[in-house]
Every structure is written in C-alpha cells, then in structure tokens.
Scaffold this motif. Sequence first.
Motif, PDB file in Angstrom:
ATOM      1  N   ILE A 207       0.902   4.205 -14.566  1.00  0.00           N
ATOM      2  CA  ILE A 207       1.022   3.114 -13.596  1.00  0.00           C
ATOM      3  C   ILE A 207       0.042   3.288 -12.443  1.00  0.00           C
ATOM      4  CG2 ILE A 207       2.563   1.992 -11.942  1.00  0.00           C
ATOM      5  CD1 ILE A 207       3.235   1.362 -14.818  1.00  0.00           C
ATOM      6  N   ASP A 208      -0.193   4.524 -12.034  1.00  0.00           N
ATOM      7  CA  ASP A 208      -0.978   4.804 -10.831  1.00  0.00           C
ATOM      8  C   ASP A 208      -2.164   5.701 -11.198  1.00  0.00           C
ATOM      9  OD1 ASP A 208      -1.784   6.209  -8.276  1.00  0.00           O
ATOM     10  OD2 ASP A 208      -0.160   4.950  -7.476  1.00  0.00           O
ATOM     11  N   ARG A 209      -3.364   5.244 -10.856  1.00  0.00           N
ATOM     12  CA  ARG A 209      -4.570   5.992 -11.188  1.00  0.00           C
ATOM     13  C   ARG A 209      -4.571   7.384 -10.562  1.00  0.00           C
ATOM     14  NH1 ARG A 209     -10.294   3.723  -9.202  1.00  0.00           N
ATOM     15  NH2 ARG A 209      -9.346   4.317  -7.201  1.00  0.00           N
TER      16      ARG A 209
ATOM     17  N   PHE B 247      -5.075  11.147 -12.601  1.00  0.00           N
ATOM     18  CA  PHE B 247      -6.020  12.234 -12.357  1.00  0.00           C
ATOM     19  C   PHE B 247      -5.336  13.460 -11.771  1.00  0.00           C
ATOM     20  CE2 PHE B 247      -9.221   8.612 -11.905  1.00  0.00           C
ATOM     21  CZ  PHE B 247      -9.599   8.714 -13.239  1.00  0.00           C
ATOM     22  N   GLU B 248      -4.159  13.273 -11.148  1.00  0.00           N
ATOM     23  CA  GLU B 248      -3.398  14.428 -10.669  1.00  0.00           C
ATOM     24  C   GLU B 248      -2.799  15.166 -11.852  1.00  0.00           C
ATOM     25  OE1 GLU B 248       0.749  14.708  -8.434  1.00  0.00           O
ATOM     26  OE2 GLU B 248      -0.852  14.231  -7.002  1.00  0.00           O
TER      27      GLU B 248
ATOM     28  N   GLU C 271       0.823  -1.196   0.000  1.00  0.00           N
ATOM     29  CA  GLU C 271       0.000   0.000   0.000  1.00  0.00           C
ATOM     30  C   GLU C 271       0.867   1.261   0.000  1.00  0.00           C
ATOM     31  OE1 GLU C 271      -2.669  -0.278   3.275  1.00  0.00           O
ATOM     32  OE2 GLU C 271      -4.012  -1.704   2.286  1.00  0.00           O
ATOM     33  N   GLU C 272       0.369   2.290  -0.730  1.00  0.00           N
ATOM     34  CA  GLU C 272       1.026   3.588  -0.888  1.00  0.00           C
ATOM     35  C   GLU C 272       2.266   3.511  -1.758  1.00  0.00           C
ATOM     36  OE1 GLU C 272       1.665   5.424   2.899  1.00  0.00           O
ATOM     37  OE2 GLU C 272      -0.453   5.397   3.446  1.00  0.00           O
TER      38      GLU C 272
ATOM     39  N   PRO D 142       2.711   8.931  -5.619  1.00  0.00           N
ATOM     40  CA  PRO D 142       4.081   8.983  -5.095  1.00  0.00           C
ATOM     41  C   PRO D 142       5.006   9.761  -6.028  1.00  0.00           C
ATOM     42  CG  PRO D 142       3.190   6.757  -4.991  1.00  0.00           C
ATOM     43  CD  PRO D 142       2.249   7.548  -5.824  1.00  0.00           C
ATOM     44  N   LEU D 143       6.004  10.367  -5.451  1.00  0.00           N
ATOM     45  CA  LEU D 143       6.966  11.153  -6.220  1.00  0.00           C
ATOM     46  C   LEU D 143       7.647  10.269  -7.253  1.00  0.00           C
ATOM     47  CD1 LEU D 143       8.364  13.915  -6.498  1.00  0.00           C
ATOM     48  CD2 LEU D 143      10.106  13.089  -4.891  1.00  0.00           C
ATOM     49  N   GLY D 144       7.645  10.716  -8.509  1.00  0.00           N
ATOM     50  CA  GLY D 144       8.311   9.992  -9.582  1.00  0.00           C
ATOM     51  C   GLY D 144       7.495   8.880 -10.194  1.00  0.00           C
TER      52      GLY D 144
END
Length: 563
Positions: free
Chosen positions: A423-425, A429-430, A404-405, A416-418
């Motif tokens: 890869i990350d939803r 959206f960010e 997680e995270e 997460p930074l980088g």
Amino acid sequence: MAKRAQAAMNANGSAILIIIVTALIVLYILFLPPQDRAELLGETSGIESNGGWGSNGDAGTAPSTTLLLENVGSVDYQSSDEHYHTIPSFRIGTKTEGGILKNIDSLYVKSSVFETIIENITFRIDPDVTSDARFSFNVDQQASGRLMVVLNGKQIIDKEYLPSSSQYIDLPGEQLQAFNVLTIGVSTPGWAFWRMHEYQLSTLQITGDVKDLTGAQAMQSFILDDEEVDSLDRASLRFYADCTPSETGRLTIKVNGRTVFSGYADCGVLNTVELDRRMLDWGQNEVSFITEEGTYLITNIDVKTELEEPVYPIYYFDIDSVYFTEEGGDEDAVCGEVDGECPDDCSPDVDKDCCFEEDDDYYWCDLETAQLGDRCVSFVTASTCSRCGSGYEDEHGKAPAVCEEWCGDDHDGDCPLGCSKYIDRDCCFEDWDENYWCDDIPLGRPLSAVCKPGVEPDERSACPDRYYNKDGRHLSYTADDEDEESEEELRGEYEAVMELEFPNTDLKSATLVVNGRDVGLKTYDTSWSWDISDYVRSGPNSVQVVPGRSIDITSLKVSVKRQ
C-alpha cells in the motif's frame, strides 16, 4: 543356355528396382527441411559458432546458439562516489609563563689603577618561545662609579646606581641569541688614581616569559583502503575552529609531513583545505595541527574523498536479425486500464485516466472503494481519507494535505505502524531496500504485484509507468519508450537467456544492465538465469555488471534458445 538367360533377366530387374528406390530416397532427402536434412546427414547447419550466419541461414531454421561466454572473475563494489573519514575533536594551545633563566647569588666588579675585575654571565634561551627577558639585581652598600652592562658585545647600560637599591634592566629581544653573554663591569676612576670604583651586586636573576608549546600540536590519523586511493579524484580536509581571532596566532596543518595550510583560521565557521591526492597513501595517513599562539578547539573534522566514476565491466554480443520479427500499430485504449487514454463511455470512477481527464484537480484511489463514486473524487476531507484503502492521490501521485502521513502516502518518507508494503511505497523499501515498486496496481495482477523483490519479464509491461527501485532506477521501459511504428521482437519460437555461474554460495547482489535496461540479481545459489527476450535487439547488444556488493562470477553466458 535358357537358364542363364533367365538369370540375366532377373539380375537386370533387381538393378532397375534398386535404382528406382535410390532415386526415391534422394528425392525424399532433397525435399526435407534444411535443418532435418542436416541432422539426417550429420552435417552442421548454416549458423557459425559466433552467432553469424552462412549463406543458407533463414528465419525458419535458425538454431540455438551461444552469443556470449565470458569468465568474468571479481567485480568490486564501490558503495559511494564520496567518502567521509571522521577525526575526533581536540584542543591545541600555547601557555606563556614567567620563568627564571639564570640565577646568581652575588657578584663583585671593580676598576682602579692597579686592578680591574669584570664578570661574565652566560645563559641559554630559545628565542622563538622566549620574550620580555629582564636582568634584575640588588645593589649593596658598595656602589661607586657607573655600572656598565654589555649584552653579546653591545652595551645596553652605562649608569650610576644608588647603594641599597633594587634594579632591573630590560634585555633587547633583537640582541638575544640561543647562547648569550652578559658582561658586567664598572667605569674607571680616570685621573683620580687614588680612587676605586666598585659594585657589590646580589640576588642576580635573568628572567623572561617562556611559551609552553607542549600542547601546541596534535596529530590524528585516518585510513584509506587501496581501492579508494586508486579511484581517488579529489580530497579535502574540513574542520571548525573555535577560537578568538585577537588571541590566536598562525595555524599550520600538515598531512603526511607536508604543509597544506599555514595562516589564520576562520574562527566559528567551516574551514576547507583542498588536498593534493598524490600526498595520500593507502593505509594510515597522519594529519597535524600546530598553533603558534593561543588556543584552538578543533571540531567536526573529516577528510572528504571524491572518487572517480567506477568503471564496471561491459560485454558485447551480436544477434542476427533472422531471430526477430517486426510488429507495429497501437492497441486500443481499454476502460479500467492505466494506459494514458480515456475510452469513450468509460466512467471516471472506473478508469484513472478518465478521472483526471474529467478534472486534473481530482483525487484517485487505486483500490476499488466500498461505495460507488468514492474512487474518483473532487475533494477529500479528514473524515473521508479512510474510504480509500490505498490512499487517495492526485495526478502526480501525492496525497491530499489532510491525508498526509497516512498509510498510502508515498511521499512522506515514513512507513506508518501496521501499514502494508503493498500500500505504501516507503513500507516497500523499508521491507527491503532492493525491492521494486509500481505506482499503480499492475494490469491483471494482484495487489501483491505492486512491491516485488524481482519482476519477471512478462510482468513488467503490466506496470504502466515501469517498476523502479529505491534509487529511482527503472527496471523496464513502457511501450512509449519504444518505436511503436516498427517494434522489433524476438520470434516466438526463441528466447534469449542470460546465465551466470558463481564459485560459492555467498550472497550475490548486482544489477545486470542489458541495453540500458536493468535486471536485478539477488541470490545465494551458484547459478542464476534470466529471460532477456524483451531486452535484446538485432545487431550489437551489451550487458554490464553493476555490483551491489563485491561479487565473484565464474561465467556470464548469453544464448538464444529454441523453446
């Protein structure tokens, strides 16, 4: 004569030849396809201008046609169904202090057979803010008989006082008025006509406790725009009151001069007062808080407005069934595709469906792993999280507790930074809150197809569980949402196109909802188009304009075109 006969025979031969050629041309025209025949003869085809068909329309000859053309105009954006108008905190309170209402240096009263002297003292008060009124005085050496005091016509004292004494008399609050008369006299000596009763009084004062209301009221304002007022459904005023119940009095609240609350506020908790929406106006609105007694600290104040569901324009158009064909039947499951089925002889390390069919407690990696057997695993440890470049996930798309995270955890609400937006939803959206996301790598597409600002129609079916935006609205349907036994499709030689024209180069953001399916629009251009072939159906169709911001649309056009 012979020459004339020869000429007649030649003329007859030419006429017969012309008749034969004409007959051949007519037969050629009759055997032409109807559309080519119409073009050759300059006639119109069997389609009507509104998309309906004449008696000679058929699938093979359906022409291009405009189905919808609307001058839309302005479509205003409503950002939220709820609005909060905050008001700064403030303190209100009353302050009670003793004060001198009337001050007289000296006074003399007398009563005898030959002379009577009576004195009147007048004074004004505000009965609403004055309490504990008192008449005080000093009795000098001249003091005989009974001193008599009358307040506003009612006697309040008839008493003998000793010389050289200080005295006071409480003035009954129920007898006090805005304007008051205090009459001072002395009793008569009666039958002793030679005697004289008298009082010499000094340092006379009328005092009382006066409540200072200068800080008892506060007025604040909030602003509503005309669109909010027009769409207003409910409104409420909310606030916290920091106060001591035993030390505070009635609190009165007014909105635009109308009383909405009069009572004892609950100290230390959220107070909510429902407002009549008819008392609110567009522009500035005023709210007043007034206390009768004590001190209130009013904090966390806001006016909450709830708006009616916005009604955005919907337009309708019909398409004749001649443009469509029907297809049926299910496709066979394919090993390696996320299609809800595990084909025979397909490895769980190759097919996501096979992985969870093997055991629904397993974890899956969307990207191929470096080592065989690391893609579909029965457990994950902190040291093995990094083996999956896209982040391990369970059957419900959630990361293992130990991962997680990490980059790839789509449910932690953080990028997460980088970490890549592919890869990350949360990163998707960010990057832009109007991006679309696919939970799996779309079939036959690169990793960059997972997160996209817009999705072409031919790409949508590649996402097994539909692309969706930050609000959870899905962009297109999966095959399971359609009638697979009789799936209607636009014929291959046609395409349905939606076109919009705009009057400026400002940013335009909207969602076009075609038969319940969303098409995202974001452009600075003055024109925009989208292939909606996968969205339309025979018979009635609809398109709704849902703005992402207020937008001006010159025209909205839907047409069927021959490719």
